[in-house]
Motif scaffolding. Structure first.
Motif, PDB file in Angstrom:
ATOM      1  N   ASN A 148     -17.691 -15.790  66.737  1.00 49.86           N
ATOM      2  CA  ASN A 148     -17.799 -15.745  68.201  1.00 49.86           C
ATOM      3  C   ASN A 148     -16.978 -16.836  68.879  1.00 49.86           C
ATOM      4  O   ASN A 148     -17.362 -17.351  69.916  1.00 49.86           O
ATOM      5  N   TYR A 149     -15.821 -17.177  68.300  1.00 51.76           N
ATOM      6  CA  TYR A 149     -14.969 -18.205  68.885  1.00 51.76           C
ATOM      7  C   TYR A 149     -13.898 -17.634  69.813  1.00 51.76           C
ATOM      8  O   TYR A 149     -12.975 -18.330  70.193  1.00 51.76           O
ATOM      9  N   GLY A 150     -14.017 -16.368  70.147  1.00 50.67           N
ATOM     10  CA  GLY A 150     -13.069 -15.764  71.074  1.00 50.67           C
ATOM     11  C   GLY A 150     -11.874 -15.164  70.366  1.00 50.67           C
ATOM     12  O   GLY A 150     -11.589 -15.464  69.204  1.00 50.67           O
ATOM     13  N   ALA A 151     -11.151 -14.315  71.083  1.00 51.78           N
ATOM     14  CA  ALA A 151     -10.018 -13.598  70.489  1.00 51.78           C
ATOM     15  C   ALA A 151      -8.721 -14.384  70.553  1.00 51.78           C
ATOM     16  O   ALA A 151      -7.740 -14.007  69.920  1.00 51.78           O
ATOM     17  N   GLY A 152      -8.664 -15.469  71.331  1.00 55.27           N
ATOM     18  CA  GLY A 152      -7.502 -16.337  71.309  1.00 55.27           C
ATOM     19  C   GLY A 152      -6.398 -15.991  72.276  1.00 55.27           C
ATOM     20  O   GLY A 152      -5.352 -16.641  72.266  1.00 55.27           O
ATOM     21  N   ALA A 153      -6.571 -14.984  73.113  1.00 55.78           N
ATOM     22  CA  ALA A 153      -5.551 -14.628  74.096  1.00 55.78           C
ATOM     23  C   ALA A 153      -6.205 -13.937  75.279  1.00 55.78           C
ATOM     24  O   ALA A 153      -7.223 -13.263  75.124  1.00 55.78           O
ATOM     25  N   TYR A 154      -5.631 -14.117  76.440  1.00 55.32           N
ATOM     26  CA  TYR A 154      -6.149 -13.434  77.627  1.00 55.32           C
ATOM     27  C   TYR A 154      -5.028 -13.302  78.655  1.00 55.32           C
ATOM     28  O   TYR A 154      -4.071 -14.085  78.667  1.00 55.32           O
ATOM     29  N   SER A 155      -5.143 -12.285  79.491  1.00 50.77           N
ATOM     30  CA  SER A 155      -4.167 -12.059  80.555  1.00 50.77           C
ATOM     31  C   SER A 155      -4.865 -12.177  81.898  1.00 50.77           C
ATOM     32  O   SER A 155      -6.071 -12.442  81.969  1.00 50.77           O
ATOM     33  N   ASN A 156      -4.106 -11.964  82.959  1.00 52.42           N
ATOM     34  CA  ASN A 156      -4.674 -12.051  84.298  1.00 52.42           C
ATOM     35  C   ASN A 156      -5.268 -10.732  84.761  1.00 52.42           C
ATOM     36  O   ASN A 156      -5.610 -10.593  85.933  1.00 52.42           O
ATOM     37  N   TYR A 157      -5.409  -9.761  83.828  1.00 52.79           N
ATOM     38  CA  TYR A 157      -5.981  -8.472  84.204  1.00 52.79           C
ATOM     39  C   TYR A 157      -7.102  -8.062  83.244  1.00 52.79           C
ATOM     40  O   TYR A 157      -6.923  -7.191  82.411  1.00 52.79           O
ATOM     41  N   PRO A 158      -8.274  -8.736  83.296  1.00 54.89           N
ATOM     42  CA  PRO A 158      -9.427  -8.235  82.555  1.00 54.89           C
ATOM     43  C   PRO A 158      -9.958  -6.983  83.234  1.00 54.89           C
ATOM     44  O   PRO A 158      -9.526  -6.676  84.364  1.00 54.89           O
ATOM     45  N   PRO A 159     -10.878  -6.249  82.585  1.00 48.38           N
ATOM     46  CA  PRO A 159     -11.474  -6.510  81.268  1.00 48.38           C
ATOM     47  C   PRO A 159     -10.533  -6.118  80.133  1.00 48.38           C
ATOM     48  O   PRO A 159      -9.550  -5.409  80.343  1.00 48.38           O
ATOM     49  N   TYR A 160     -10.896  -6.574  78.921  1.00 47.51           N
ATOM     50  CA  TYR A 160     -10.047  -6.347  77.762  1.00 47.51           C
ATOM     51  C   TYR A 160     -10.724  -5.403  76.769  1.00 47.51           C
ATOM     52  O   TYR A 160     -11.949  -5.329  76.697  1.00 47.51           O
ATOM     53  N   GLU A 161      -9.903  -4.720  76.013  1.00 48.77           N
ATOM     54  CA  GLU A 161     -10.377  -3.924  74.886  1.00 48.77           C
ATOM     55  C   GLU A 161      -9.961  -4.634  73.602  1.00 48.77           C
ATOM     56  O   GLU A 161      -8.837  -5.136  73.502  1.00 48.77           O
ATOM     57  N   TYR A 162     -10.865  -4.653  72.614  1.00 49.49           N
ATOM     58  CA  TYR A 162     -10.605  -5.350  71.357  1.00 49.49           C
ATOM     59  C   TYR A 162     -10.655  -4.363  70.195  1.00 49.49           C
ATOM     60  O   TYR A 162     -11.446  -3.428  70.199  1.00 49.49           O
ATOM     61  N   LEU A 163      -9.799  -4.625  69.210  1.00 50.28           N
ATOM     62  CA  LEU A 163      -9.857  -3.867  67.965  1.00 50.28           C
ATOM     63  C   LEU A 163      -9.570  -4.840  66.829  1.00 50.28           C
ATOM     64  O   LEU A 163      -8.462  -5.355  66.691  1.00 50.28           O
ATOM     65  N   TRP A 164     -10.625  -5.092  66.013  1.00 47.99           N
ATOM     66  CA  TRP A 164     -10.506  -6.016  64.880  1.00 47.99           C
ATOM     67  C   TRP A 164     -10.188  -5.218  63.618  1.00 47.99           C
ATOM     68  O   TRP A 164     -10.782  -4.177  63.358  1.00 47.99           O
ATOM     69  N   ARG A 165      -9.242  -5.734  62.831  1.00 52.10           N
ATOM     70  CA  ARG A 165      -8.862  -5.098  61.570  1.00 52.10           C
ATOM     71  C   ARG A 165      -8.647  -6.161  60.511  1.00 52.10           C
ATOM     72  O   ARG A 165      -8.222  -7.274  60.865  1.00 52.10           O
ATOM     73  N   PRO A 166      -8.856  -5.842  59.230  1.00 50.68           N
ATOM     74  CA  PRO A 166      -9.423  -4.580  58.724  1.00 50.68           C
ATOM     75  C   PRO A 166     -10.910  -4.456  59.069  1.00 50.68           C
ATOM     76  O   PRO A 166     -11.550  -5.445  59.431  1.00 50.68           O
ATOM     77  N   GLY A 167     -11.431  -3.251  58.936  1.00 50.71           N
ATOM     78  CA  GLY A 167     -12.820  -3.002  59.298  1.00 50.71           C
ATOM     79  C   GLY A 167     -13.806  -3.378  58.213  1.00 50.71           C
ATOM     80  O   GLY A 167     -15.019  -3.240  58.415  1.00 50.71           O
ATOM     81  N   HIS A 168     -13.333  -3.888  57.067  1.00 51.44           N
ATOM     82  CA  HIS A 168     -14.221  -4.191  55.946  1.00 51.44           C
ATOM     83  C   HIS A 168     -15.228  -5.285  56.318  1.00 51.44           C
ATOM     84  O   HIS A 168     -14.862  -6.369  56.745  1.00 51.44           O
TER      85      HIS A 168
END
Length: 300
Positions: A148-168
């Motif tokens: 839960n330390y965050g995804a490490g990047a953000y833009s000036n247009y939230p909200p964001y969609e996330y996709l973590w890989r691999p799914g294992h």
């Protein structure tokens, strides 16, 4: 008289059709410029064609005004500060506003007969910022961890969609924070997409190092015996050594979700598991705050 009328009609019919066509300007659809994104594409204004009707050749004029305050001074920027050519039918947007304010571009087209047509378009600017760090964690095989330390990047247009890989080993791959219980060491990467569709791909964010443990007997020093295996109603624990501290038993499913959390004061105890769904689980037993046993077991 008939001859004169016929001559006039013939002359009119022989004239180019676009002499009588209404001049139309098409500045193109609204655009998005993705600064620092992996799907960055230079933004080209105008359509194909940008001018329709009227009589060529055409002249094009792109205009915009952007104001911002710097101390006691008001700074004004124009189309030439953002476009490679303000007189082109299809100029390229080379830069955006410093504070990501959308720009309104006005297009005026004039044809050879001084007909004019006007249209406009808007360009939005999405700019990404990065923390440029990653996190390392070390866990035992069978353990889970909350990342839960965050995804490490953000833009000036939230909200964001996330996709973590691999799914294992991931319980939820589409939110910024998630539980993970990988069986082997792994690097989790994230793709982030903002509200304008600008995207950052495969950022290596979490390095999880898993220490493997034997699945046949992973009790420390063979001090714990559990039975029956597999179990259906109760799981019995027997410790071969005396334990003066109270015992803490934690039971997880294979997604890393904690199922049971119980405290015992004797070295021989039983756990009611009749409400557990059939499948594989992992227990972790602590004595005096230290791990003294961890093992997989089956529930029928």
């Amino acid at each position: 008289m008939r001859i004169i009328i016929r001559i006039v009609v013939n002359v009119l019919l022989s004239l180019p059709l676009n002499l009588f066509a209404q001049l139309t300007a098409d500045a193109g659809p609204d655009k998005v410029l993705c600064f620092g994104a992996d799907n960055f594409v230079p933004v080209q204004l105008g359509s194909n064609p940008t001018a329709v009707g009227g009589t060529g050749p055409y002249t094009y004029k792109w205009e915009t005004h952007f104001f911002y305050q710097m101390g006691n001074f008001t700074i004004t920027q124009f189309a030439s500060d953002f476009l490679n050519d303000t007189t082109s039918a299809n100029p390229i947007v080379e830069w955006g506003t410093f504070n990501h304010t959308p720009l309104y571009f006005k297009l005026t087209i004039t044809d050879a007969n001084n007909q004019t047509a006007i249209d406009s378009t808007i360009v939005n600017f999405s700019s990404w910022l990065f923390t440029n760090d990653y996190w390392e964690f070390h866990i035992q095989q069978g353990e889970s961890i909350y990342l839960n330390y965050g995804a490490g990047a953000y833009s000036n247009y939230p909200p964001y969609e996330y996709l973590w890989r691999p799914g294992h080993g991931i319980t939820d791959s589409i939110h910024e924070s998630f539980w993970a219980a990988p069986d082997t060491s792994i690097v989790y990467n994230v793709t982030i997409t903002d509200a304008l569709g600008c995207r950052i791909d495969e950022m290596a964010r979490y390095h999880v190092y898993v220490t493997p443990v034997s699945t046949e007997n992973i009790s420390i020093n063979n001090t714990i015996r559990i039975f029956p295996v597999p179990a259906s109603q109760k799981l019995n624990f027997r410790l071969k050594q005396q334990q003066t501290e109270e015992l803490l038993l934690l039971v997880y499913d294979l997604t890393g979700k904690m199922i049971l959390n119980q405290v015992f004061e004797t070295v021989n105890f039983s756990v009611d598991i009749n409400e557990l769904k059939p499948g594989t689980y992992i227990y972790r037993l602590f004595g005096g705050g230290e791990l003294i046993g961890s093992e997989k077991f089956e529930v029928l």
